[in-house]
Design an enzyme around this catalytic site. Structure first.
Site, PDB file in Angstrom:
ATOM      1  N   GLY A 259      -4.314  -0.789   2.698  1.00  0.00           N
ATOM      2  CA  GLY A 259      -3.074   0.337   1.946  1.00  0.00           C
ATOM      3  C   GLY A 259      -2.141  -0.095   2.193  1.00  0.00           C
ATOM      4  O   GLY A 259      -1.729  -0.507   3.371  1.00  0.00           O
ATOM      5  N   SER A 260      -0.758   0.788   2.106  1.00  0.00           N
ATOM      6  CA  SER A 260       0.556   0.714   2.672  1.00  0.00           C
ATOM      7  C   SER A 260       0.793   1.335   3.943  1.00  0.00           C
ATOM      8  O   SER A 260      -0.127   1.781   4.852  1.00  0.00           O
ATOM      9  CB  SER A 260       0.786   1.292   1.406  1.00  0.00           C
ATOM     10  OG  SER A 260       1.451   2.818   2.006  1.00  0.00           O
ATOM     11  N   THR A 261       1.667   0.367   4.698  1.00  0.00           N
ATOM     12  CA  THR A 261       2.321   0.959   5.840  1.00  0.00           C
ATOM     13  C   THR A 261       2.435   2.597   6.151  1.00  0.00           C
ATOM     14  O   THR A 261       2.569   2.421   7.236  1.00  0.00           O
ATOM     15  CB  THR A 261       2.866  -0.655   6.648  1.00  0.00           C
ATOM     16  OG1 THR A 261       2.408  -1.563   6.360  1.00  0.00           O
ATOM     17  CG2 THR A 261       3.676   0.231   7.598  1.00  0.00           C
ATOM     18  N   GLU A 262       3.319   2.472   5.315  1.00  0.00           N
ATOM     19  CA  GLU A 262       4.482   4.190   5.422  1.00  0.00           C
ATOM     20  C   GLU A 262       2.641   4.918   5.209  1.00  0.00           C
ATOM     21  O   GLU A 262       2.844   5.965   6.310  1.00  0.00           O
ATOM     22  CB  GLU A 262       4.600   4.244   3.890  1.00  0.00           C
ATOM     23  CG  GLU A 262       5.974   3.723   3.818  1.00  0.00           C
ATOM     24  CD  GLU A 262       5.715   1.871   3.142  1.00  0.00           C
ATOM     25  OE1 GLU A 262       4.761   2.541   2.945  1.00  0.00           O
ATOM     26  OE2 GLU A 262       6.576   1.699   3.689  1.00  0.00           O
ATOM     27  N   GLU A 281      -5.693  -1.818   7.453  1.00  0.00           N
ATOM     28  CA  GLU A 281      -5.392  -3.094   7.312  1.00  0.00           C
ATOM     29  C   GLU A 281      -3.949  -2.280   6.241  1.00  0.00           C
ATOM     30  O   GLU A 281      -4.177  -1.921   4.906  1.00  0.00           O
ATOM     31  CB  GLU A 281      -6.430  -3.683   6.869  1.00  0.00           C
ATOM     32  CG  GLU A 281      -6.542  -5.377   5.996  1.00  0.00           C
ATOM     33  CD  GLU A 281      -5.399  -5.056   4.740  1.00  0.00           C
ATOM     34  OE1 GLU A 281      -4.471  -5.844   4.403  1.00  0.00           O
ATOM     35  OE2 GLU A 281      -6.500  -5.573   3.624  1.00  0.00           O
ATOM     36  N   CYS A 315      -2.264  -7.486  -1.020  1.00  0.00           N
ATOM     37  CA  CYS A 315      -1.649  -7.339   0.776  1.00  0.00           C
ATOM     38  C   CYS A 315      -0.880  -9.095   1.701  1.00  0.00           C
ATOM     39  O   CYS A 315       0.047  -8.805   1.783  1.00  0.00           O
ATOM     40  CB  CYS A 315      -2.749  -6.627   1.303  1.00  0.00           C
ATOM     41  SG  CYS A 315      -3.619  -7.166   1.723  1.00  0.00           S
ATOM     42  N   GLU A 412       8.054  -5.774   0.987  1.00  0.00           N
ATOM     43  CA  GLU A 412       6.773  -5.805   0.012  1.00  0.00           C
ATOM     44  C   GLU A 412       7.085  -5.114  -1.391  1.00  0.00           C
ATOM     45  O   GLU A 412       6.804  -4.086  -1.793  1.00  0.00           O
ATOM     46  CB  GLU A 412       5.061  -4.975   0.785  1.00  0.00           C
ATOM     47  CG  GLU A 412       4.223  -5.805  -0.232  1.00  0.00           C
ATOM     48  CD  GLU A 412       2.529  -5.086   0.962  1.00  0.00           C
ATOM     49  OE1 GLU A 412       1.626  -5.994   0.706  1.00  0.00           O
ATOM     50  OE2 GLU A 412       3.385  -3.541   0.989  1.00  0.00           O
TER      51      GLU A 412
END
Length: 807
Positions: A259-262, A281, A315, A412
């Site tokens: 999912g998202s980096t945050e 990931e 992604c 992104e």
């Protein structure tokens, strides 16, 4: 001579050629029949509970939410909202099933995975349509890419289950695994995670994305159809709160998240205090590099797959076009022509190229970022395409003249938007490619294999495609560098994410004070005199500490042995800078690294007796003798491994090979444990050195004077300055500086539970890879525990380079 009138009449009577007809053809609709998928939804009255312990259960809090078709806005079904209690029930079911699932032979587990692969194939059309209804992606992509890859993953991992005991002796499953997947590839991400987890003997609690739960629920039915033991796979639907409950559950042994980096950063912090194994990931901002000698027509088709595949909701989408200045105008013209032919419409239409955006909030985010990019100077071009009157759609978009620091070049977007920049030289191309916090994937286009592979080697990304893009296979690892996460999915390296050495799993916890400094005794005996005072070792030179302070070091009988520098933030900064300058070490040949490690062992042997005597006053004669001898052996081992821990060449079912290259992590911080001062340093720092990394090491706080013996050996052994840097001081203080330093790529920490937790929590800022002993006791004198592949697997990161070949 024919008149113009006669010529025109002749042209009217002439039959058009096939190529002329093809050029004038209009695409008619080719709708996929959704009947079977809608009947499947109706069979459950369009209302779904959780799949726990092999049965369907209503949510314990009685809450449901809607899942909709993003191409029409129509409601598809009501789905259970998972609560803390639902997650707890699922984890208990997975724990109850774990022992019996692990007791099965590899062959028995292989048969279940094979059966799942066959069931996916049998229901492939229904699953593809259901995926498109719930996600909005074109049916051609669901049918021809996603679902075949789902089956491929279960087939491939059935093979791993069969071979597990032979290929991974001494390893065991992590246990109960919590898995959280995104909405862009709902069923494929499920397969990426569940297949290796089951193959290695784990049981699973999976939370699908809130927007796209339906194919995960359909997969749950397949689990019952093949007779999978109850509790081996559990699926709990819900929103972010459901995922948070899974991450924080105390009886989960591993978390795998895509999912998202945050959110990945939040999970890193949430799991830091636990012993959960973690793989992430995360996001990407992948460069798509086109050199002037590239086949531009092929590159354009690659771009279509790279950024408009799945509406750019990928992604690893090639969202940053870097094109050599000499061909930029030509490529842009070709690209705009091709964009004008892309068809946008109902995802169930087999003639459609671009489907629907997943949700309105995502559509608004895409539009907002594009507008901000334009405000920052980008030029926007979109084809004159009419969007459907209902549903969530966005035109394919080209932003040119983008500045490298623009938001559309750095963030992104996760939509069908391409940000284009130019470069003049290959060196500039690499600098632009690496000018991001991400490092997931890249695509390189050149007719020169030398240029393409040179660029591939220098790009900081976990996957690089040469003259191709968006190729995936179960045999080939996928995952990122830097803030794109850590860990791999697919391939042998992906399997290791779900395994741990048996001895490590069973190792007892360290005593709370076993890694702490011995401190100053209440009654010291300074009359014994100071043996010596050491310095820091930075950039191949001895250096005084910035603080100007030292700490006293005492022996077993509380006698004062000497003083060691009290390193601080500036000393760490200087050491990291020196390590960065020495990163050419990773480009030296493995043979050369091996020679130098052998030479260090030779010089340590020559000075072994005097080092042993000094060490004995802290750890005793017997341990001192063992430490010196074991350190020499450890150096020999990593000299031996330097040119033998190789990568692999995979043969996926495409006209490509995928080269899995073991690459050094970069600059690594090392916190050594206290109780084996000499051996711990060589056991932790030198697998990293062998792999080509540079190191900033904090030696034993109990006996930091060992640093003087170590750097005197290194100074006489031809090791380039900066490869090893030693900063003595308070381990907890220096750990914080290393963990928070953005130029440190990874962190190894061996200490008690509290120190290991701090290493993980403090590193969440740039999501550096962190490897710890999880506060467990490790007998470094035992070869099984103190050296080998277990250490080397954490000293490298795997880059998969895809190269086309053959007919």
């Amino acid at each position: 001579m024919r008149t113009l009138e006669a010529t025109a009449k002749g042209n009217e009577n002439r039959q058009m050629s096939v190529i002329e007809k093809f050029g004038t053809m209009e695409y008619g609709p080719a709708p996929e029949d959704a009947k079977e998928s809608l009947l499947w939804l109706d069979a459950s009255k369009r209302r779904f509970g959780h799949f726990i312990g092999g049965e369907w259960r209503a949510p314990l809090e009685g809450k449901y939410f809607e899942t909709d078709d993003p191409s029409t806005g129509e409601k598809l079904a009501d789905v259970a909202q998972g609560s803390v209690a639902d997650i707890d029930a699922a984890v208990k079911a997975a724990r109850a099933a774990l022992h019996s699932w692990q007791k099965l032979s590899g062959h028995e587990r292989a048969k279940y995975l094979y059966a799942l692969a066959r069931q996916v194939q049998k229901h492939s059309r229904r699953l593809a349509v259901l995926e498109t209804l719930d996600n909005g992606k074109p049916i051609r992509e669901s049918r021809d890419i996603d679902i075949p890859l789902v089956a491929r993953h279960f087939y491939h991992h059935a093979g791993w289950a069969q071979l597990l005991d032979q290929e991974f002796p001494g390893y065991t499953a992590c246990g109960v695994v919590g898995q959280i997947i995104p909405w862009n590839f709902p069923l494929l991400m499920l397969a990426w995670k569940i297949a290796p987890a089951l193959a290695t003997g784990n049981t699973v609690v999976l939370k699908p994305a809130e927007y796209t739960p339906l194919t995960a629920l359909a997969f749950a039915e397949l689990c019952n159809e093949v007779g999978l033991p109850a509790g081996a796979v559990n699926i709990v639907t819900g929103d972010g709160a459901t995922g948070e409950a899974l991450v924080k559950h105390g009886d989960v042994d591993k978390i795998a998240f895509t999912g998202s980096t945050e959110v990945g950063r939040a999970i890193r912090r949430a799991t830091a205090q636990s012993h959960k194994k973690l793989s992430l990931e995360l996001g990407g901002k992948s460069p798509f590099i086109v050199f002037e000698d590239a086949d531009l027509d092929s590159a354009v088709e690659g771009l279509v797959d790279g950024i408009w595949f799945n509406q750019g909701q990928v992604c690893c989408a090639g969202s940053r076009l870097l094109v050599q200045e000499s061909v930029a105008a030509k490529l842009t013209k070709k690209l705009q022509t091709r964009m004008s032919t892309l068809r946008i419409g109902s995802p169930l239409d087999k003639a459609i190229d671009i489907g629907a955006i997943i949700a309105r909030v995502q559509l608004e985010r895409i539009d907002g970022l594009v507008k901000q990019g334009i405000a920052e100077g980008a030029t926007c071009w979109q084809p004159e395409t009419v969007l459907p009157s209902r549903g969530l759609f966005y035109k394919p978009t080209l932003l040119s003249n983008v500045h490298p620091t623009s938001i559309v070049a750095q963030q992104e977007i996760f939509g069908p938007v391409l940000a284009a920049m130019t470069f003049r030289t290959p060196r500039e191309a690499i600098e632009l490619a690496n000018n991001t916090v991400y490092g997931l994937a890249a695509s390189v286009w050149s007719e020169s294999v030398n240029l393409a592979l040179q660029a591939a080697a220098q790009i900081k990304a976990g996957v690089v495609w040469v003259n191709s893009t968006n190729l995936f296979d179960a045999a080939c690892g996928f995952g990122g560098y830097r803030e794109s996460g850590f860990g791999r999915e697919g391939g042998r390296e992906g399997l290791l994410e779900y395994l741990e050495p048996v001895w490590f799993k069973k190792a007892p916890a360290l005593a709370a004070d076993s890694s702490a400094a011995n401190g100053t005794p209440e009654v010291a005996n300074p009359s014994s005199g100071i043996d010596r005072t050491v310095k820091l070792y930075i950039g191949g030179k001895q250096a005084r500490p910035d603080s100007g302070y030292s700490m006293a070091v005492y022996g077993r009988k509380k006698e004062l042995l000497g003083e060691a520098p009290l390193g601080n933030r500036k000393d760490i900064r200087n050491a990291v800078e020196a390590a960065r300058k020495a990163e050419g070490w990773g480009k030296t040949t493995a043979h050369n690294r091996a020679q130098i490690l052998f030479y260090i062992a030779e010089n340590l042997s020559q000075r072994g007796e005097e080092i042993q005597k000094r060490l004995a006053v802290v750890v005793g004669k017997k341990q001192a003798s063992r430490e010196v001898q074991s350190s020499i052996e450890r150096l020999f081992s990593y000299a031996a491994w330097a040119d033998k821990f190789d990568g692999a060449v995979h043969n996926p079912p495409f006209r490509n090979v995928s080269m899995a290259m073991n690459e050094p992590l970069g600059t690594v911080g090392v916190i050594c444990p206290a109780d084996t001062p000499l051996l711990a340093f060589f056991s932790l720092a030198f697998p990293l050195i062998s792999a080509g990394n540079t190191v900033v090491a904090v030696p034993s706080e109990k006996y930091p004077l060992v640093a003087g013996d170590i750097y005197q050996v290194l100074e006489t052994s031809d090791l380039p300055g900066g490869v090893v840097n030693i900063v003595t001081g308070r381990s907890s203080e220096l750990l914080k500086v290393l963990a928070e330093h953005d130029d440190v790529d990874a962190l190894w920490c061996y200490g008690d539970d509290q120190m290991c937790a701090a290493a993980k929590a403090l590193s969440a800022g740039n999501l550096k890879q962190v490897w710890t002993n999880e506060g467990r006791a490790t007998d470094l004198f035992k070869t099984e525990q103190g050296e080998g592949r277990f250490y080397l697997q954490h000293a490298y990161q795997v880059k998969n380079i895809w190269v086309p070949y053959g007919e």
